[in-house]
Design an enzyme around this catalytic site. Structure first.
Site, short mmCIF file in Angstrom:
data_model
loop_
_atom_site.label_atom_id
_atom_site.label_comp_id
_atom_site.label_asym_id
_atom_site.label_seq_id
_atom_site.Cartn_x
_atom_site.Cartn_y
_atom_site.Cartn_z
N SER A 53 0.99 -1.29 0.10
CA SER A 53 0.10 -0.04 -0.05
C SER A 53 0.93 1.12 0.07
O SER A 53 0.32 2.27 -0.45
CB SER A 53 -0.86 0.08 1.26
OG SER A 53 -0.25 -0.20 2.37
N HIS B 156 1.58 4.91 4.62
CA HIS B 156 0.75 5.47 3.55
C HIS B 156 1.29 6.83 3.31
O HIS B 156 1.50 7.35 2.11
CB HIS B 156 -0.78 5.47 3.81
CG HIS B 156 -1.30 4.19 3.81
ND1 HIS B 156 -2.63 4.15 4.30
CD2 HIS B 156 -0.70 2.83 3.55
CE1 HIS B 156 -2.96 2.68 4.16
NE2 HIS B 156 -1.90 1.90 3.83
#
Length: 236
Positions: free
Chosen positions: A139, A185
């Site tokens: 991610s 992230h």
């Protein structure tokens, strides 16, 4: 046949607005990245200790720096959805960037975003607790691709509202869902946006030089940030 092959070799290469070579067929690099993640997920189930061998945790990153990258090819063994969501997101934006930037620069973007994600975990996590928590998942690298897409679409004068909505939702989830690393992230997003901007706005005549300088410069910044952080706690 020889004449056809010669003509193909001498024909001018068609390029995208960012210098990527227009290619027919499948997005090879994106498919390879997906295959590596899926294959590694299988090994996580089949090979004892595979996850622990390659996952990133700040406490072990100084001694085993390859984990800053390899963690991006692992996913939670107990959640197939973790893998599925990341691979769908990678497939959603990867082929576009691979075609726009070209394979080499796209791979550079992905790799630096993955490393930037891990470095952000190192910088923003708490040394007394969170440094011992393993982090896995593509991610961070995918967020880097999202950051680059925002820049590329802006450079082309196209709307990026859909991407912004996806980013906002996922960033918020990173803060409210305990098992999601918002640090990773954020680090991937910032790294990808910065690298994407350098590649997208590079002068036509200096695209290769800018790509090399961007790769080396970004890696140096990430390495220095990690070394300084580890030095502050006596791990280097």
């Amino acid at each position: 046949m020889d004449c056809v092959a010669q003509a193909a070799r001498t024909a001018p290469q068609v390029r995208t607005a960012f210098g990527g070579r227009l290619r027919d067929g499948r997005p090879v690099v994106t498919l390879v990245l997906i295959a590596l993640c899926v294959g590694s997920y299988g090994l996580q189930w089949l090979v004892p200790g595979w996850t622990g061998r390659w996952a990133f945790a700040p406490v072990v990153g100084a001694a085993e720096p390859w984990r800053f990258l390899t963690a991006a090819f692992l996913h939670s063994p107990t959640s197939i959805l973790h893998l599925a969501f990341n691979m769908v997101a990678l497939w959603a934006v990867g082929p576009f960037l691979e075609q726009s930037l070209g394979r080499a620069r796209y791979l550079l973007l992905y790799g630096l975003s993955a490393v930037g994600s891990s470095v952000a975990v190192l910088l923003l996590a708490t040394p007394t607790d969170s440094w011992f928590t393993p982090v896995v998942g593509a991610s961070g690298a995918v967020f880097g691709l999202f950051g680059a897409v925002l820049v590329v679409l802006r450079r082309l004068g196209r709307s990026a509202r859909g991407i912004v909505g996806v980013l906002v939702v996922n960033l918020v989830l990173g803060f409210v869902v305990p098992s999601i690393s918002w640090q990773g992230h954020l680090g991937g997003l910032v790294t990808g946006a910065a690298v994407g901007a350098a590649l997208a706005y590079a002068p036509r005549a200096r695209r290769r030089a800018v790509a090399v300088a961007t790769g080396v410069g970004t890696l140096v910044v990430l390495v220095v940030a990690a070394v300084v952080t580890y030095a502050a706690v006596g791990l280097v």
